[in-house]
Enzyme design. Structure first.
Site, PDB file in Angstrom:
ATOM      1  N   ASN A 164       1.133  -1.701   0.198  1.00 19.45           N
ATOM      2  CA  ASN A 164       0.262   0.166   0.039  1.00 19.45           C
ATOM      3  C   ASN A 164       1.116   1.097  -0.446  1.00 19.45           C
ATOM      4  OD1 ASN A 164       0.922   0.186   2.500  1.00 19.45           O
ATOM      5  ND2 ASN A 164      -1.045  -0.051   3.485  1.00 19.45           N
TER       6      ASN A 164
ATOM      7  N   SER B 240      10.682 -12.261  14.011  1.00 17.95           N
ATOM      8  CA  SER B 240      11.844 -11.429  14.814  1.00 17.95           C
ATOM      9  C   SER B 240      12.417 -11.762  15.594  1.00 17.95           C
ATOM     10  CB  SER B 240      11.769  -9.692  14.496  1.00 17.95           C
ATOM     11  OG  SER B 240      12.572  -9.271  15.451  1.00 17.95           O
TER      12      SER B 240
ATOM     13  N   TYR C 277       4.976  -3.230  19.035  1.00 12.84           N
ATOM     14  CA  TYR C 277       5.756  -4.239  18.259  1.00 12.84           C
ATOM     15  C   TYR C 277       5.816  -5.527  18.132  1.00 12.84           C
ATOM     16  CZ  TYR C 277       8.621  -4.909  14.296  1.00 12.84           C
ATOM     17  OH  TYR C 277       9.758  -5.982  13.210  1.00 12.84           O
TER      18      TYR C 277
ATOM     19  N   LYS D 213       4.129  -9.485  16.546  1.00  8.48           N
ATOM     20  CA  LYS D 213       5.086 -10.782  16.237  1.00  8.48           C
ATOM     21  C   LYS D 213       4.717 -11.572  16.751  1.00  8.48           C
ATOM     22  CE  LYS D 213       6.983  -8.354  12.643  1.00  8.48           C
ATOM     23  NZ  LYS D 213       7.038  -8.548  11.720  1.00  8.48           N
TER      24      LYS D 213
END
Ligand code: NAD
Ligand code: UDP
Length: 335
Positions: A28, A121, A146, A150
């Site tokens: 996007n 991650s 964040y 994950k």
């Protein structure tokens, strides 16, 4: 490939095309422009590489993508990744990072299922009791929204493959991806002030930033600065090709597999800075500053499982990688 016009996605696109796969890039453009996509076309000579501008939170658009292309595997890069911003605006992160993934899996199921590769991650390990971290090193409570996304996305994938036989999944836990393609036509394009070490180093070297702050030199490490496992971006991209091949060739031993993608070598912040100066023959303006809240002292990977099952290992030296990062920054400065 969702989020395929970004830093990692563009390098993975190159490696997949060079390995003979057909790729559709969908993004996007919320965190990039088409610079790297155009670079990918130049490197691969594939001027007709398909690009779809779309949001993976948009159900109809995702449906449209799956209806327009025969998709055997999806690599899901789409998501926001700024740790600090995720603390100040957690809903932005939960909504985009979780929403896009759930939507993608729902649409994939409705189209008969899919092989799904998720960008996880090393942040899921938090501060591990000891490094190197293996895939069975316990995850720790995330220290940021964040990091939490994950962990939750890993769990969404794990639970989905358990419940729906038409979904198979691999999560790759990246350590610290750095560097750029040797052509210097694609690389990392951070917006605003970089959070990550290497873009901050290259921007300081090129004069965009005045001085690099090394966050903390009083850690219990050999030189007092933090230890990380810096993985070259092209090596990291190649791990995706190996994982996709494993999925498409029916080699998976379990419907959900997890792999660490790192070198297995700890490098301190100071060592990285010194190597950058040496390999590129320049002096960097840096100073020691206070620790950055939330940073872990030391983490590096045990990549043995990826070596055994994906037949992958990191090959480029940290010096080559740092030279590529600098070549990319200079290429940007010439634009
Ligand atoms: P990036 O920001 O360069 O790429 C992500 C891309 O996703 C961007 O191009 C952005 O425009 C796009 N995007 C975001 N939300 C979208 C949405 N809803 N629909 C469509 N496109 C969307 O980041 P990157 O460094 O290439 O990271 C790719 C993935 O790898 C991310 O999920 C990130 O969390 C993960 N990861 C990155 C690192 C790292 O250090 N770079 C480390 C571990 C994991
Ligand atoms: N770092 C630093 N100065 C910076 C950016 C990062 O000293 O401007 C340090 C940071 O404290 C950490 C290492 O570099 O020890 C890697 O940080 P980065 O944000 O690149 O990745 P992280 O491991 O935090 O995900």
């Amino acid at each position: 490939m969702s989020g395929g016009a970004g830093y990692i996605g563009s390098h993975v696109t190159v490696e997949l095309i060079q390995a003979g796969y057909d790729v559709v890039v969908a993004d996007n453009l919320s965190n990039c422009d088409l610079t790297c996509f155009e670079g990918v076309k130049k490197i691969t000579g594939k001027s007709d590489l398909p690009f779809v501008k779309m949001d993976f939170c948009d159900h109809a658009a995702t449906e449209g993508l799956f209806s327009s292309f025969k998709i055997d595997a999806v690599i899901h890069f789409a998501g926001f990744k700024a740790v600090g911003e995720s603390v100040s605006d957690p809903l932005k992160y939960y909504s985009n990072n979780l929403g896009s993934f759930v939507n993608l899996l729902q649409v994939a199921r409705a189209h008969g299922g899919c092989n799904v590769l998720f960008s996880s991650s090393a942040t899921v390990y938090g501060e591990p009791e000891k490094s190197p971290a293996t895939e069975s090193t316990p995850r720790q409570s995330a220290t940021s929204p964040y990091g939490n996304t994950k962990q939750i996305c890993e769990d969404i994938l794990r639970d989905s493959v358990k419940a729906y036989p038409e979904i198979k999944g691999i999560a790759l836990r990246y350590f610290n991806p750095i560097g750029a393609h040797p052509s210097a036509l694609i690389g990392e394009l951070p917006r605003g002030v970089p959070n990550n070490l290497v873009p901050f180093i290259t921007q300081t070297a090129v004069g965009k930033r005045e001085c690099l702050s090394i966050f903390g030199n009083d850690y219990p490490t050999p030189d007092g600065t933090c230890l990380r496992d810096y993985i070259d971006i092209v090596d990291l991209a190649k791990a995706h090709v190996c994982a996709v091949r494993r999925m498409l060739d029916g080699q998976m031993e379990q419907p959900y597999e997890i792999y660490n993608i790192g070198t297995g070598r700890p490098v301190s912040v100071l060592e990285l800075v010194t190597s950058f100066e040496k390999v590129n023959n320049l002096k960097l303006n840096y100073k020691f500053a206070a620790r950055r809240p939330g940073d872990v002292t030391a983490i590096w990977a045990d990549p043995a499982l990826a070596c055994e099952k994906l037949h992958w290992k990191a090959e480029r030296s940290v010096e080559e990688t740092l030279a590529s990062a600098w070549a990319w920054e200079k290429h940007l400065a010439e634009q």
